[in-house]
Scaffold this motif. Sequence first.
Motif, mmCIF file in Angstrom:
data_model
loop_
_atom_site.group_PDB
_atom_site.id
_atom_site.type_symbol
_atom_site.label_atom_id
_atom_site.label_comp_id
_atom_site.label_asym_id
_atom_site.label_seq_id
_atom_site.Cartn_x
_atom_site.Cartn_y
_atom_site.Cartn_z
ATOM 1 N N GLY A 78 5.184 22.363 6.089
ATOM 2 C CA GLY A 78 5.709 23.620 5.587
ATOM 3 C C GLY A 78 7.144 23.538 5.118
ATOM 4 N N GLU A 79 7.761 22.357 5.203
ATOM 5 C CA GLU A 79 9.152 22.204 4.817
ATOM 6 C C GLU A 79 9.300 21.034 3.863
ATOM 7 N N SER A 80 9.983 21.260 2.758
ATOM 8 C CA SER A 80 10.159 20.228 1.731
ATOM 9 C C SER A 80 11.630 20.117 1.376
ATOM 10 N N ARG A 81 12.152 18.903 1.446
ATOM 11 C CA ARG A 81 13.556 18.667 1.098
ATOM 12 C C ARG A 81 13.755 17.187 0.847
ATOM 13 N N ARG A 82 14.819 16.866 0.130
ATOM 14 C CA ARG A 82 15.212 15.488 -0.111
ATOM 15 C C ARG A 82 16.657 15.333 0.359
ATOM 16 N N LEU A 83 16.854 14.501 1.349
ATOM 17 C CA LEU A 83 18.176 14.368 1.946
ATOM 18 C C LEU A 83 19.079 13.467 1.116
ATOM 19 N N SER A 84 20.268 13.939 0.847
ATOM 20 C CA SER A 84 21.288 13.092 0.228
ATOM 21 C C SER A 84 21.908 12.214 1.310
ATOM 22 N N ASN A 85 21.979 10.912 1.063
ATOM 23 C CA ASN A 85 22.578 9.995 2.039
ATOM 24 C C ASN A 85 23.910 9.418 1.562
ATOM 25 N N GLN A 86 24.536 10.074 0.602
ATOM 26 C CA GLN A 86 25.776 9.538 0.043
ATOM 27 C C GLN A 86 26.913 9.536 1.059
ATOM 28 N N ARG A 87 26.988 10.552 1.906
ATOM 29 C CA ARG A 87 28.058 10.570 2.913
ATOM 30 C C ARG A 87 27.846 9.430 3.909
ATOM 31 N N MET A 88 26.602 9.171 4.279
ATOM 32 C CA MET A 88 26.300 8.055 5.184
ATOM 33 C C MET A 88 26.789 6.737 4.601
ATOM 34 N N LYS A 89 26.513 6.521 3.326
ATOM 35 C CA LYS A 89 26.905 5.261 2.689
ATOM 36 C C LYS A 89 28.410 5.186 2.488
ATOM 37 N N ARG A 90 29.012 6.310 2.145
ATOM 38 C CA ARG A 90 30.436 6.312 1.818
ATOM 39 C C ARG A 90 31.307 6.281 3.073
ATOM 40 N N GLU A 91 30.963 7.093 4.062
ATOM 41 C CA GLU A 91 31.839 7.226 5.225
ATOM 42 C C GLU A 91 31.455 6.280 6.362
ATOM 43 N N LEU A 92 30.179 6.125 6.632
ATOM 44 C CA LEU A 92 29.767 5.162 7.656
ATOM 45 C C LEU A 92 29.710 3.742 7.097
ATOM 46 N N ARG A 93 29.724 3.640 5.778
ATOM 47 C CA ARG A 93 29.658 2.344 5.099
ATOM 48 C C ARG A 93 28.434 1.550 5.551
ATOM 49 N N LEU A 94 27.349 2.256 5.678
ATOM 50 C CA LEU A 94 26.109 1.636 6.130
ATOM 51 C C LEU A 94 25.329 1.110 4.936
ATOM 52 N N VAL A 95 25.074 -0.185 4.941
ATOM 53 C CA VAL A 95 24.198 -0.801 3.953
ATOM 54 C C VAL A 95 22.826 -0.935 4.605
ATOM 55 N N LEU A 96 21.855 -0.232 4.088
ATOM 56 C CA LEU A 96 20.540 -0.179 4.709
ATOM 57 C C LEU A 96 19.847 -1.538 4.672
ATOM 58 N N ARG A 97 19.299 -1.935 5.808
ATOM 59 C CA ARG A 97 18.458 -3.135 5.824
ATOM 60 C C ARG A 97 17.105 -2.843 5.180
ATOM 61 N N TYR A 98 16.676 -1.605 5.310
ATOM 62 C CA TYR A 98 15.382 -1.184 4.772
ATOM 63 C C TYR A 98 15.608 0.058 3.914
ATOM 64 N N PRO A 99 15.995 -0.136 2.650
ATOM 65 C CA PRO A 99 16.321 1.009 1.791
ATOM 66 C C PRO A 99 15.165 1.947 1.535
ATOM 67 N N THR A 100 13.915 1.460 1.621
ATOM 68 C CA THR A 100 12.755 2.318 1.393
ATOM 69 C C THR A 100 11.703 2.042 2.452
ATOM 70 N N VAL A 101 10.790 2.991 2.631
ATOM 71 C CA VAL A 101 9.705 2.795 3.593
ATOM 72 C C VAL A 101 8.785 1.666 3.168
ATOM 73 N N ALA A 102 8.647 1.461 1.868
ATOM 74 C CA ALA A 102 7.817 0.354 1.402
ATOM 75 C C ALA A 102 8.351 -0.975 1.925
ATOM 76 N N GLN A 103 9.664 -1.148 1.898
ATOM 77 C CA GLN A 103 10.262 -2.385 2.397
ATOM 78 C C GLN A 103 10.200 -2.452 3.926
#
Length: 309
Positions: free
Chosen positions: A278-303
Amino acid sequence: MNLIGARPARFRRLRVLVVGCGDVGQRAARELGAAQGRVRVLALTSSPERVAALRGQGITPLLGNLDQPDSLRRLAGLGQRVLHLAPPPSQDLADWRQDPRTRGLLQVLARRAPPWALVYGSTSGVYGDCGGAWVAETRAPTPQTPRAMRRVDAEASVRAWGRALGVPVNVLRIPGIYAPDRDGGTPHARLQRGTPVLRPEDDVFTNHIHADDLARACVRALMAPKPQRVVNVSDDTELKMGDYFDLAADLYGLPRPPRVSRESAQQQLPLSLLSFMGESRRLSNQRMKRELRLVLRYPTVAQGLAASR
């Protein structure tokens, strides 16, 4: 060097207190280097049966129960940094909109010298239904379920506590957590059951984060917190729920789930599943990347799902 009066090494190590040391908390402990002794990780647990397993991971277990405030007294002044991942209760509540566990924990942590930082693991469910729009942290929460309302209460409690005591508090808003080595951490079992998903015209956008990437985000927020900051912790996946299950089915060599209308889903599926539809949204992760400087090991669920094959 004069060592007279030097404190024992176990007290010189950074002390991190994990409250809610389940799968993600244990991954965070590994990221902190608990087994190598670089950081002393202490974990609150209400289960004596878990003590040996936690010790085996280099974690110091502390018996206590968030539903029994008197059992938490020893936590005061213990952790220099606190990672709070425990969910609110769902029953026996005086007020169903409040999280008494978080309120009780904060009262205890304020009794002595407060920690240097606190990170609270919340949920992206606080945003409610956004009609598939992109959602940044500046969007006001509009929770639509009792559990999301309790999370909003917990967020407000930790941020007010942080402002009052001068403690940097980071709130991480977390979507669906997955990992092939996590209990129930993939859609494999649901696909085997043949549980239907919504047809494309009724479907909703969902968001995901691999448990390892979430643990790394928790550690980064602990070690370099920004005062009273909210951060979406989500990967780069942009999929509707049905497409996610189709992707997983193809990966596992299983039949794709049947597609049904929303009306049919309401007749076939339990409320616990329907709430996520019943809930639909797409989360922006730009603050996570910019401020936490997190480089995702798994950028997508497929990976992330494919990594276990």
